[in-house]
Write a protein that holds these residues in place. Structure first.
Motif, short mmCIF file in Angstrom:
data_model
loop_
_atom_site.label_atom_id
_atom_site.label_comp_id
_atom_site.label_asym_id
_atom_site.label_seq_id
_atom_site.Cartn_x
_atom_site.Cartn_y
_atom_site.Cartn_z
N VAL A 100 -26.57 26.33 6.27
CA VAL A 100 -26.14 27.64 5.76
C VAL A 100 -27.25 28.67 5.81
N SER A 101 -28.39 28.32 6.38
CA SER A 101 -29.53 29.25 6.45
C SER A 101 -29.52 30.01 7.77
N ASP A 102 -29.75 31.32 7.69
CA ASP A 102 -29.83 32.12 8.91
C ASP A 102 -31.08 31.80 9.71
N SER A 103 -32.15 31.49 9.03
CA SER A 103 -33.39 31.11 9.71
C SER A 103 -34.07 30.02 8.88
N ILE A 104 -34.87 29.20 9.57
CA ILE A 104 -35.55 28.09 8.91
C ILE A 104 -37.06 28.34 8.99
N PRO A 105 -37.70 28.66 7.88
CA PRO A 105 -39.12 29.02 7.91
C PRO A 105 -40.06 27.82 7.92
N TYR A 106 -39.53 26.63 8.11
CA TYR A 106 -40.36 25.42 8.05
C TYR A 106 -40.38 24.71 9.42
N PRO A 159 -34.91 17.46 16.64
CA PRO A 159 -33.58 18.10 16.67
C PRO A 159 -33.38 18.91 17.95
N ALA A 160 -32.12 19.18 18.25
CA ALA A 160 -31.77 19.86 19.49
C ALA A 160 -32.32 21.28 19.56
N ASP A 161 -32.38 22.00 18.42
CA ASP A 161 -32.82 23.40 18.47
C ASP A 161 -34.33 23.53 18.62
N GLY A 162 -35.08 22.45 18.39
CA GLY A 162 -36.52 22.48 18.61
C GLY A 162 -37.31 23.31 17.62
N GLY A 163 -36.66 23.85 16.58
CA GLY A 163 -37.38 24.71 15.65
C GLY A 163 -38.16 23.95 14.59
N TYR A 164 -37.86 22.68 14.42
CA TYR A 164 -38.54 21.87 13.41
C TYR A 164 -38.45 20.41 13.82
N VAL A 165 -39.22 19.57 13.11
CA VAL A 165 -39.16 18.13 13.36
C VAL A 165 -38.93 17.41 12.04
N LEU A 166 -38.46 16.18 12.13
CA LEU A 166 -38.21 15.35 10.95
C LEU A 166 -39.17 14.18 10.96
N ASP A 167 -40.00 14.10 9.94
CA ASP A 167 -40.99 13.04 9.85
C ASP A 167 -40.37 11.83 9.12
N LEU A 168 -40.06 10.76 9.89
CA LEU A 168 -39.45 9.57 9.31
C LEU A 168 -40.49 8.62 8.72
N GLY A 169 -41.72 8.71 9.18
CA GLY A 169 -42.71 7.70 8.81
C GLY A 169 -42.39 6.42 9.55
N ASN A 170 -42.55 5.27 8.89
CA ASN A 170 -42.17 4.02 9.54
C ASN A 170 -40.64 3.90 9.52
N THR A 219 -36.90 11.04 19.99
CA THR A 219 -37.75 10.44 18.98
C THR A 219 -39.16 10.30 19.54
N HIS A 220 -40.14 10.59 18.71
CA HIS A 220 -41.54 10.46 19.12
C HIS A 220 -42.26 9.51 18.18
N LYS A 221 -42.99 8.56 18.75
CA LYS A 221 -43.84 7.69 17.94
C LYS A 221 -45.27 8.20 18.07
N ASN A 222 -45.94 8.44 16.92
CA ASN A 222 -47.33 8.90 17.00
C ASN A 222 -48.28 7.73 16.77
N SER A 223 -49.55 8.01 16.79
CA SER A 223 -50.57 6.96 16.75
C SER A 223 -50.64 6.27 15.39
N ARG A 224 -50.04 6.85 14.35
CA ARG A 224 -50.07 6.25 13.02
C ARG A 224 -48.93 5.26 12.82
N ASN A 225 -48.26 4.90 13.90
CA ASN A 225 -47.12 3.98 13.83
C ASN A 225 -45.99 4.55 12.98
N SER A 226 -45.84 5.86 13.02
CA SER A 226 -44.72 6.51 12.36
C SER A 226 -43.92 7.27 13.40
N PHE A 227 -42.69 7.59 13.04
CA PHE A 227 -41.76 8.16 14.00
C PHE A 227 -41.28 9.54 13.54
N ILE A 228 -41.06 10.40 14.54
CA ILE A 228 -40.60 11.76 14.30
C ILE A 228 -39.32 11.98 15.08
#
Length: 240
Positions: free
Chosen positions: A219-225, A187-198, A175-184
């Motif tokens: 179910v996706s072969d690749s994740i373009p995001y 995931p283990a694969d490192g291909g994307y992040v999840l923006d939780l906000g507060n 989990t990463h906390k950024n300067s806007r007091n929101s959290f990210i």
């Protein structure tokens, strides 16, 4: 006469019992501790506290440790000194008449390791901060960024929710906390992040993501995001 004889026998019994109590007390005061038994709770798989550490703390309580006279053992002081250790959540000490001194130790349970960039420490299940150990490191969720004491309880709640879910605990590694007091969430694969906000409404955000993951990501072969925003109530916004 018979009544006097009964009273005399009762008196003699009381005197004899008193003598036995005094004799037992004298013998107790002469005894030394025969053995020290440290029972430490390792159910959570943490080994911050060992029998050696327990005995070192007890040794600080009594100068003649471990050859202590039973009458000199200060149970309350021993418990207080044990509880001062940051890795001990609770300690119980008791002494048996046979000379066995018992200590029951419950360890703190870290669930997240925080790196603020300036310092590192653990957060426990209760949202308490404890230091890292020089002798043992436990595998827990990694959290980085400008974390402060106001975040501890919320981070503890978030990590416990992740750990209690079979999908999330195998998917989220940090989990990463950024300067806007929101959290990210990372995931283990490192291909994307999840923006939780507060960290408000965490249950809803995580439940929305689990549905989205099963129906799309799994179910996706690749994740373009590269980022998925979980801040909205009825939708997840994907960003490239």
């Amino acid at each position: 006469m018979k009544r006097k004889w009964v009273l005399l026998k009762i008196l003699m019994c009381l005197v004899f019992l008193g003598f036995l109590l005094i004799f037992s007390q004298k013998q107790f005061e002469k005894r030394e501790i025969k053995n020290i038994i440290a029972k430490i709770d390792y159910a959570d798989g943490n080994y911050f506290i060992t029998e050696k550490v327990v005995k070192e703390i007890l040794g600080e309580t009594h100068r003649d440790f471990p050859k202590m006279a039973m009458k000199s053992v200060e149970i309350n002081r021993m418990e207080e000194n044990l509880k001062k250790n940051p890795f001990i959540k609770n300690a119980e000490v008791f002494l048996e008449n046979n000379g066995f001194l018992h200590t029951n130790i419950q360890q703190e349970k870290p669930i997240a390791r925080v790196n603020t960039g300036k310092e590192q420490f653990y957060i426990t299940q209760e949202g308490k901060r404890i230091p890292l150990s020089q002798h043992y490191s436990t595998q827990v969720m990694l959290v980085d960024g400008p974390v402060d004491s106001a975040d501890f309880a919320l981070i503890s709640e978030l990590v416990q929710k992740i750990n209690e879910d079979n999908l999330l605990k195998n998917l989220i590694v940090g989990t990463h906390k950024n300067s806007r007091n929101s959290f990210i969430l990372l995931p283990a694969d490192g291909g994307y992040v999840l923006d939780l906000g507060n960290l408000e409404n965490v249950d809803r955000k995580l439940d929305n993501f689990k549905v989205f993951y099963r129906e799309f990501l799994a179910v996706s072969d690749s994740i373009p995001y590269k980022r998925f925003n979980l801040n909205f109530i009825n939708q997840i916004v994907a960003q490239k």
